[in-house]
Design an enzyme around this catalytic site. Sequence first.
Site, PDB file in Angstrom:
ATOM      1  N   HIS A  84      17.432   1.333 -50.433  1.00  0.00           N
ATOM      2  CA  HIS A  84      18.689   1.468 -49.692  1.00  0.00           C
ATOM      3  C   HIS A  84      19.348   2.783 -50.107  1.00  0.00           C
ATOM      4  CE1 HIS A  84      21.874  -0.506 -47.329  1.00  0.00           C
ATOM      5  NE2 HIS A  84      22.704   0.250 -48.039  1.00  0.00           N
ATOM      6  N   ASP A 163      29.284  -9.678 -44.365  1.00  0.00           N
ATOM      7  CA  ASP A 163      29.361  -8.243 -44.662  1.00  0.00           C
ATOM      8  C   ASP A 163      29.595  -7.454 -43.378  1.00  0.00           C
ATOM      9  OD1 ASP A 163      29.029  -5.740 -46.186  1.00  0.00           O
ATOM     10  OD2 ASP A 163      27.270  -5.551 -44.912  1.00  0.00           O
ATOM     11  N   ARG A 170      36.870  -3.091 -43.062  1.00  0.00           N
ATOM     12  CA  ARG A 170      37.166  -2.050 -44.071  1.00  0.00           C
ATOM     13  C   ARG A 170      37.205  -0.674 -43.435  1.00  0.00           C
ATOM     14  NH1 ARG A 170      32.226  -2.736 -47.566  1.00  0.00           N
ATOM     15  NH2 ARG A 170      32.909  -0.781 -48.510  1.00  0.00           N
ATOM     16  N   SER A 185      28.607  -5.196 -50.716  1.00  0.00           N
ATOM     17  CA  SER A 185      28.106  -5.039 -49.349  1.00  0.00           C
ATOM     18  C   SER A 185      26.611  -4.719 -49.371  1.00  0.00           C
ATOM     19  CB  SER A 185      28.901  -3.904 -48.672  1.00  0.00           C
ATOM     20  OG  SER A 185      28.243  -3.420 -47.544  1.00  0.00           O
ATOM     21  N   LYS A 189      23.233  -7.584 -48.642  1.00  0.00           N
ATOM     22  CA  LYS A 189      22.225  -7.375 -47.590  1.00  0.00           C
ATOM     23  C   LYS A 189      20.818  -7.363 -48.183  1.00  0.00           C
ATOM     24  CE  LYS A 189      24.348  -3.765 -45.937  1.00  0.00           C
ATOM     25  NZ  LYS A 189      25.602  -3.175 -45.529  1.00  0.00           N
TER      26      LYS A 189
HETATM   27  N1  URA Z   1      26.645   1.087 -47.276  1.00  0.00           N
HETATM   28  C1  URA Z   1      26.792  -0.256 -47.131  1.00  0.00           C
HETATM   29  O1  URA Z   1      25.857  -0.942 -46.742  1.00  0.00           O
HETATM   30  N2  URA Z   1      27.992  -0.798 -47.424  1.00  0.00           N
HETATM   31  C2  URA Z   1      29.031  -0.088 -47.860  1.00  0.00           C
HETATM   32  O2  URA Z   1      30.064  -0.657 -48.131  1.00  0.00           O
HETATM   33  C3  URA Z   1      28.881   1.305 -48.005  1.00  0.00           C
HETATM   34  C4  URA Z   1      27.657   1.869 -47.704  1.00  0.00           C
END
Ligand code: URA
Length: 435
Positions: A84, A163, A170, A185, A189
């Site tokens: 990620h 999320d 947000r 967040s 995931k």
């Molecule tokens: N990437 C994400 O998946 N979530 C965030 O809050 C910021 C960057």
Amino acid sequence: MFFNILEIIQKKQNKEELSKEEIEFFINGYTNDLIPDYQISALVMAIFINGMSERETTDLTIAMANSGKVLDLSTLGEIFVDKHSTGGVGDKVSLILLPIVASLGVPVAKMSGRGLGFTGGTVDKLQSIPGYITDITMDDFLSNVKKLGISIISQTHDLAPADKKLYALRDSISCVESIPLIASSIMSKKIASGAQKIVIDVTVGNGAFMKNMDEARKLAKMMIEIGKLANRETVCILTNMDEPLGYAVGNNLEVKEAISFLNGNMPDDLADVVFSLGAYMLKLSGKGQDIEENKNLMREAVLSGKAYKKFEELVKNQGGDISYIQNPEKFEKAKFVKRVESTYEGYVEEIPAEEFGKLASFLGAGRMKKEDDIDFSVGIVLNKKVGEYVKKGDTLFTVFANDEEKAGFVENKGLEIIKIGDVKKDVKYVYEVIE
Ligand code: URA
């Protein structure tokens, strides 16, 4: 147990810790539309200002991961290492890195996101390949992984839905840049998508959420701690996002750069980031303990054409037209291509990533609202990078636009924000690894 959302908001306003049950209550309530946006906005703002402990952040992560389906990849009998990025400009790393590691036997079951604001998203880039389908059923996704060792799709709707709602909220109340909120967040995931181990590119600098190393280290340490508590080994690699990564910013322009990389043309910054992240993916998946050795294996996979072949297989298997991969000149071209010449002589000292991301978005490469359509052919390609010397009249960057007026604006703005001076900057691309 029953909780009162007003009391939960007040607790956070008073800098008190929320219990696991209180966190589960507001996450479930919000996911199921039982608590309205305005009350969650107040709570998110209190968290943004007063922070969360590691324990609270872990509880928030688990509650969000469990708000939808949690994928179980263990039935496939392999170790899944997910990757990620905390986001950036010109970040085409997944398009390059994932076929490379897949070609070396690391199974890749990747769900990616779309871009928002000035940062790009892998799904948009893949969709710029004619025919490539990013929305497939979970069964097809898993059978692709079994058959080819790689599948990249868009995040399914039932993956961490809390999320999805919270992130959009947000974004709309200027509360994205909070370490516990970003950490939860991302990790929610990753946990929901079945990753057993995780490698995270924590970008730092002008075009990243974390603007300095202190903040980036804090975010990295928090994600590693969540990973430990959730039994998901996590490695964070802190990388430079002061200038765009590689040369291209914009969807099919970045796909073309990724193809070129897989054909052996590897810009230093992109190569450093790709090989560092991949070396740890190989290590965590048990395919090689020596990081330098792993990097060499990856480089060989590119130079031998093995990684390119895996990319072609991926595209073909997901319905994409591989004649575009074989002949990138076929990609749709923008109507106006404007080479922008330097008006100064000297060393390039700054190419601010965030501003260039915004300029590419303004041309149509990104979306300001989630409903916006994307123009795959537009963007900016840098002709010089920080640390290089330019003479007056050398091409600094090239604008790809479908609107002449916008092209003119980007030309002027780009020239204004690129800094040229006497200092030859020695740029580092990978800052440090935190395990
Ligand atoms: N990437 C994400 O998946 N979530 C965030 O809050 C910021 C960057």
